[in-house]
Scaffold this motif. Structure first.
Motif, PDB file in Angstrom:
ATOM      1  N   ARG A  45       0.831  -1.450  -0.086  1.00  0.00           N
ATOM      2  CA  ARG A  45       0.231   0.489  -0.358  1.00  0.00           C
ATOM      3  C   ARG A  45       0.553   1.061   0.494  1.00  0.00           C
ATOM      4  O   ARG A  45       0.089   2.501  -0.417  1.00  0.00           O
ATOM      5  N   ARG A  46       1.855   0.891   0.820  1.00  0.00           N
ATOM      6  CA  ARG A  46       2.908   2.493   0.472  1.00  0.00           C
ATOM      7  C   ARG A  46       4.148   2.049  -0.220  1.00  0.00           C
ATOM      8  O   ARG A  46       4.577   1.147   0.001  1.00  0.00           O
ATOM      9  N   VAL A  47       4.752   3.268  -0.909  1.00  0.00           N
ATOM     10  CA  VAL A  47       6.070   3.225  -1.200  1.00  0.00           C
ATOM     11  C   VAL A  47       7.533   3.146   0.255  1.00  0.00           C
ATOM     12  O   VAL A  47       7.322   3.794   0.824  1.00  0.00           O
ATOM     13  N   GLY A  48       8.154   1.792  -0.052  1.00  0.00           N
ATOM     14  CA  GLY A  48       8.976   1.441   0.775  1.00  0.00           C
ATOM     15  C   GLY A  48       9.770   3.109   1.247  1.00  0.00           C
ATOM     16  O   GLY A  48      10.290   3.465   0.395  1.00  0.00           O
ATOM     17  N   ASP A  97      10.738  17.293  -3.763  1.00  0.00           N
ATOM     18  CA  ASP A  97      10.088  17.763  -2.563  1.00  0.00           C
ATOM     19  C   ASP A  97       8.613  17.023  -2.567  1.00  0.00           C
ATOM     20  O   ASP A  97       7.813  17.530  -2.805  1.00  0.00           O
ATOM     21  N   LEU A  98       8.566  15.504  -2.467  1.00  0.00           N
ATOM     22  CA  LEU A  98       7.469  15.122  -2.584  1.00  0.00           C
ATOM     23  C   LEU A  98       6.123  15.545  -1.365  1.00  0.00           C
ATOM     24  O   LEU A  98       6.519  15.072  -0.095  1.00  0.00           O
ATOM     25  N   LYS A  99       4.881  15.510  -1.789  1.00  0.00           N
ATOM     26  CA  LYS A  99       3.821  15.591  -0.961  1.00  0.00           C
ATOM     27  C   LYS A  99       3.336  14.589  -0.648  1.00  0.00           C
ATOM     28  O   LYS A  99       3.705  13.606  -0.966  1.00  0.00           O
ATOM     29  N   PHE A 100       2.449  14.734   0.806  1.00  0.00           N
ATOM     30  CA  PHE A 100       2.417  13.658   1.173  1.00  0.00           C
ATOM     31  C   PHE A 100       1.273  12.683   0.678  1.00  0.00           C
ATOM     32  O   PHE A 100       0.322  13.103   0.185  1.00  0.00           O
ATOM     33  N   THR A 101       1.409  11.485   0.560  1.00  0.00           N
ATOM     34  CA  THR A 101       0.428  10.575  -0.137  1.00  0.00           C
ATOM     35  C   THR A 101      -0.414  10.427   0.323  1.00  0.00           C
ATOM     36  O   THR A 101      -1.287   9.624   1.188  1.00  0.00           O
ATOM     37  N   ARG A 102      -1.977  10.303  -0.448  1.00  0.00           N
ATOM     38  CA  ARG A 102      -3.096   9.924   0.527  1.00  0.00           C
ATOM     39  C   ARG A 102      -4.027   8.392  -0.200  1.00  0.00           C
ATOM     40  O   ARG A 102      -3.644   8.122  -1.374  1.00  0.00           O
ATOM     41  N   ARG A 103      -4.485   8.357   0.549  1.00  0.00           N
ATOM     42  CA  ARG A 103      -5.675   6.502   0.294  1.00  0.00           C
ATOM     43  C   ARG A 103      -6.299   6.057   1.014  1.00  0.00           C
ATOM     44  O   ARG A 103      -6.423   6.218   2.076  1.00  0.00           O
ATOM     45  N   ILE A 128      -7.563   4.214   5.494  1.00  0.00           N
ATOM     46  CA  ILE A 128      -7.307   5.733   5.405  1.00  0.00           C
ATOM     47  C   ILE A 128      -6.072   5.899   6.033  1.00  0.00           C
ATOM     48  O   ILE A 128      -5.366   5.935   6.423  1.00  0.00           O
ATOM     49  N   ASP A 129      -5.026   6.395   4.830  1.00  0.00           N
ATOM     50  CA  ASP A 129      -4.178   6.828   4.946  1.00  0.00           C
ATOM     51  C   ASP A 129      -3.498   8.115   4.288  1.00  0.00           C
ATOM     52  O   ASP A 129      -3.955   8.457   3.123  1.00  0.00           O
ATOM     53  N   ASN A 130      -2.362   8.923   5.234  1.00  0.00           N
ATOM     54  CA  ASN A 130      -2.254  10.004   4.135  1.00  0.00           C
ATOM     55  C   ASN A 130      -0.931   9.976   5.230  1.00  0.00           C
ATOM     56  O   ASN A 130      -0.302  10.150   6.721  1.00  0.00           O
ATOM     57  N   ALA A 131       0.214   9.360   4.380  1.00  0.00           N
ATOM     58  CA  ALA A 131       1.743   9.309   4.993  1.00  0.00           C
ATOM     59  C   ALA A 131       2.818  10.088   4.104  1.00  0.00           C
ATOM     60  O   ALA A 131       2.752  10.687   2.770  1.00  0.00           O
ATOM     61  N   ALA A 180       0.968  12.574   9.741  1.00  0.00           N
ATOM     62  CA  ALA A 180       0.925  12.000   8.831  1.00  0.00           C
ATOM     63  C   ALA A 180      -0.949  11.072  10.233  1.00  0.00           C
ATOM     64  O   ALA A 180      -0.261  10.889  11.416  1.00  0.00           O
ATOM     65  N   PHE A 181      -1.421  10.082   9.505  1.00  0.00           N
ATOM     66  CA  PHE A 181      -2.490   8.871  10.036  1.00  0.00           C
ATOM     67  C   PHE A 181      -2.701   7.749   9.562  1.00  0.00           C
ATOM     68  O   PHE A 181      -2.676   7.998   7.710  1.00  0.00           O
ATOM     69  N   LYS A 182      -3.096   6.916  10.142  1.00  0.00           N
ATOM     70  CA  LYS A 182      -3.602   5.877   9.241  1.00  0.00           C
ATOM     71  C   LYS A 182      -4.730   5.006  10.102  1.00  0.00           C
ATOM     72  O   LYS A 182      -5.053   5.305  11.450  1.00  0.00           O
ATOM     73  N   ILE A 183      -5.707   4.907   9.706  1.00  0.00           N
ATOM     74  CA  ILE A 183      -7.121   4.473   9.802  1.00  0.00           C
ATOM     75  C   ILE A 183      -7.530   3.098   9.207  1.00  0.00           C
ATOM     76  O   ILE A 183      -7.257   2.934   8.005  1.00  0.00           O
ATOM     77  N   GLU A 184      -7.073   1.925  10.173  1.00  0.00           N
ATOM     78  CA  GLU A 184      -8.333   0.764   9.462  1.00  0.00           C
ATOM     79  C   GLU A 184      -8.933  -0.161   9.635  1.00  0.00           C
ATOM     80  O   GLU A 184      -8.343   0.282  11.164  1.00  0.00           O
TER      81      GLU A 184
END
Length: 693
Positions: free
Chosen positions: A109-112, A498-504, A476-479, A450-454
């Motif tokens: 789900r995320r790039v390591g 400068d990459l932005k936070f990813t959202r899923r 739900i992920d804001n990483a 950053a937050f994560k809900i599962e």
């Protein structure tokens, strides 16, 4: 052409005996809420309850009972192959090279953070995947596998060992060694992994610990230069019967090697609070008769510990490194990878103007240290306590090293840290409804915000005398984006972005029609700031919202000795130029199962994989990423077919597999991804043995 009559003869020969003796087949529903001891022999080792396996719940250091590893007896022939990892797989032919699922929801789900290891997803030891054991007798579980080739041999030696030193203490080890010469030029891999582990399980104190190392070494050939050798091999035979895989030209003919190392240390301790309870049970059988003869009442007491809460401390230390290295300078690198970003200079023999040249020798390293403190309230310590609660605080330290452009050695170490708070609510012991929910929030450091809900929900019920199970989950992920995706320093790629936070946001649901052996699944995801890799290998982000939809179905059944497992998936993305996916992917496993002399079980069958055509990615050796390409599509041709024979005799399982038998019937495309073909047809065999009684 000689393969076809051979296969037909084998199937006809066994079919008569097959109808005479047919073993019972029990369908196992892994989503049914029931005790682990009821898992049938098809899934669990014949040791029964004498050998138990546990997995640690992340962050709260709680052990959960799981099935034994490597016990799917039907899939012995492909348990460690890339095809077993997903319904569709992109890889380089060699079993241990980097891979990527062709199904979006089978990917990470995320790039390591150390994104060079993303191609080894589910091939590395991780705290949430490794298993600990509790065994009444020592066990040694060994696997040996190889193909029957001389110059393209593949050897696998792996094993698990465990022993209890008393009731509470267990010690063990895992090892996995694989040496594959590769069928194509410069496609060899040599890999070694091991883990030493131990656990202590007492009433008031539990400890789980391991040290482990992963090492992957793979030669890179950049893929083949001319797919026509695969599509139309007759043009290049020069009077020979077939084109050898070594005759197919590759892009990189000099030695270029990628090495991945990952060293781990893990320690989880839990101090449990609770009380001892004594319960009285009624005498049964002989005990009851004795009490009647004596005219007395006999009270049979049982005392056990009831955990109320727990305080846990988990420490995880990991050092990961990567090195891309060649043996010398060569104009070949420029032809394959383009103009180098970093060059070195040398003075020609006899003097003169210094000459610039490229010498790939790229390195990177990431060190992580995680400490997690958790407080838990246990489920079921009172009849009215129907779920458990946990809260935790995690502190992460990270040290990243990249080379600088002047010395090509490691520059200043980049240090970044984060602090998270989180909570977990779960019900795992219910008879009709189980659920879990977890959330965490970054409150300090580089992951601030950053937050994560599962969460997931599971229920089982009967309707019209049929058994059903429903499952739903959300994520739900804001990483914070991957550090090494944003920062890469290499000979053929150098960036600091400068990459932005990813959202899923991901939603999924499953329906299990257990009585019919049917499973249906629907899943969707909304992605923002999705990270992808363009044709040059550099990361970019899609700021617009992108949707991904997947529909998946699976059916398992049998009639007499004939058995089948069919699976299909439909998927689509709203931006195929950024996220190309095959619209349709299917797999079919058809086999006959019978007994010989009532002791040996045999499965004879063919398993096939197929997907529709799409612009499959290209694997780029310089960054070990799967990048976008628009030069040609992969798929839509003949399926990949593997014929096999599985044998089981008591504690031994062995198999024969004819890989890629499609070649016996057609010369169609066999590309796994752009420029990387599957291996040609070959015969392999292996054995898996439980050495102890």
């Amino acid at each position: 052409m000689t393969i076809r009559p051979f296969l037909l003869s084998v199937l006809l020969l066994v079919s008569a005996a097959a109808w005479a003796q047919r073993p019972e087949r029990n369908n196992y529903n892994p989503y049914e809420v029931r005790d682990i001891e009821e898992i049938p022999d098809e899934i669990k080792m014949v040791r029964g309850d004498k050998l138990r396996a546990y997995r640690i719940t992340p962050s709260v250091a709680r052990a959960t009972r799981v099935e034994m590893p490597d016990t799917l007896t039907h899939y012995t022939f492909e348990y460690i192959s890339p095809e077993f990892r997903s319904l569709g797989v992109s890889y380089q032919g060699n079993m241990n090279h980097a891979w990527q699922s062709k199904l979006f929801f089978d990917r990470a789900r995320r790039v390591g953070d150390f994104f060079y290891t993303d191609g080894y997803y589910r091939m590395l030891y991780t705290p949430d995947e490794v298993r600990f054991y509790d065994t009444k007798t020592p066990f040694t579980f060994v696997r040996y596998q190889r193909n029957f080739k001389t110059n393209e041999s593949e050897d696998v030696v792996a094993g698990d060992f465990g022993v209890n030193m008393g009731k509470a203490l267990n010690l063990g080890a895992n090892f996995d060694y694989r040496n594959a010469q590769g069928f194509y030029t410069n496609s060899r891999s040599k890999d070694a992994r091991y883990r030493l582990f131990g656990s202590y399980r007492a009433d008031r104190y539990e400890l789980y610990a391991y040290i482990a190392n992963d090492y992957y070494k793979q030669e890179e050939n950049g893929g083949i230069t001319n797919a026509d050798y695969i599509l139309n091999p007759d043009r290049y035979t020069n009077g020979r019967t077939k084109v050898s895989a070594k005759d197919v030209p590759v892009q990189i003919t000099e030695r270029l090697t990628n090495r991945i190392r990952s060293g781990h240390a893990y320690l989880a301790q839990t101090f449990r609070l609770g009380h001892y309870t004594t319960v009285q049970r009624k005498p049964t059988g002989k005990e009851h008769q004795d009490t009647e003869l004596l005219g007395d009442t006999l009270s049979l007491d049982s005392t056990y510990f009831v955990p109320v809460g727990g305080l846990s401390l988990t420490t995880y230390y990991n050092v990961q490194s990567r090195r891309l290295q060649t043996q010398g300078e060569n104009d070949l690198w420029k032809n394959v990878f383009g103009e180098p970003v970093v060059t070195q200079t040398r003075v020609p023999d006899g003097g003169g103007t210094p000459v610039a040249y490229a010498f790939p020798n790229d390195t990177a390293q990431l060190t992580t240290l995680h400490n997690t403190l958790a407080l838990s309230l246990m489920e079921g310590f009172r009849p009215w306590v129907k779920f458990g609660l946990s809260a935790y605080l995690r502190q992460e330290q990270n040290w990243a090293k990249l080379p600088n452009a002047t010395t090509h050695l490691y520059g200043a170490t980049e240090r970044f840290s984060s602090t998270f708070i989180g909570g977990l609510i779960e019900r795992r012991e219910g008879t009709g409804l189980n659920f879990s929910g977890r959330g965490e929030l970054g409150i300090l450091g580089s992951d601030l915000g950053a937050f994560k809900i599962e969460g997931n929900l599971l229920t089982t019920f009967r309707l019209f005398n049929r058994q059903f199970a429903l499952e739903a989950d959300t994520y739900i992920d804001n990483a914070r984006p991957s550090y090494f995706a944003a920062h890469h320093h290499g000979t053929y790629g150098w960036w600091d972005k400068d990459l932005k936070f990813t959202r899923r946001i991901e939603l999924g649901g499953k329906v299990h029609l257990t009585s019919w052996g049917t499973q249906l699944e629907a899943r969707t995801a909304s992605l923002q700031n999705y990270i992808y890799y363009g044709a040059k290998g550099e990361p970019s982000q899609l700021t617009d919202l992108m949707q991904v939809l997947s529909l998946r179905a699976k059916q398992v059944g049998s009639v007499g000795v004939l058995n089948w497992e069919l699976e299909a998936a439909y998927q689509t993305s709203t931006n195929e130029s950024v996220l190309p996916l095959p619209r349709l992917a299917v797999a079919a496993d058809i086999y006959v199962r019978f007994l010989v002399a009532k002791v040996m079980r045999i499965d004879l069958g063919v398993k096939g994989y197929w997907h529709s055509a799409y612009y499959a990615p290209y694997y780029l050796p310089t960054t070990q990423q799967f990048i976008l390409q628009s030069e040609g599509k992969v798929g839509g041709e003949a399926p990949l077919l593997n014929a096999y024979a599985n044998f089981r005799l008591k504690r031994a399982r062995f198999f024969l597999q004819m890989y890629n038998v499609t070649e016996a019937f057609t010369t169609g495309s066999r590309l796994s991804m752009h420029k990387y073909p599957y291996n040609p047809m070959y015969l392999a065999g292996g054995v898996v043995v439980d050495l102890n009684n």
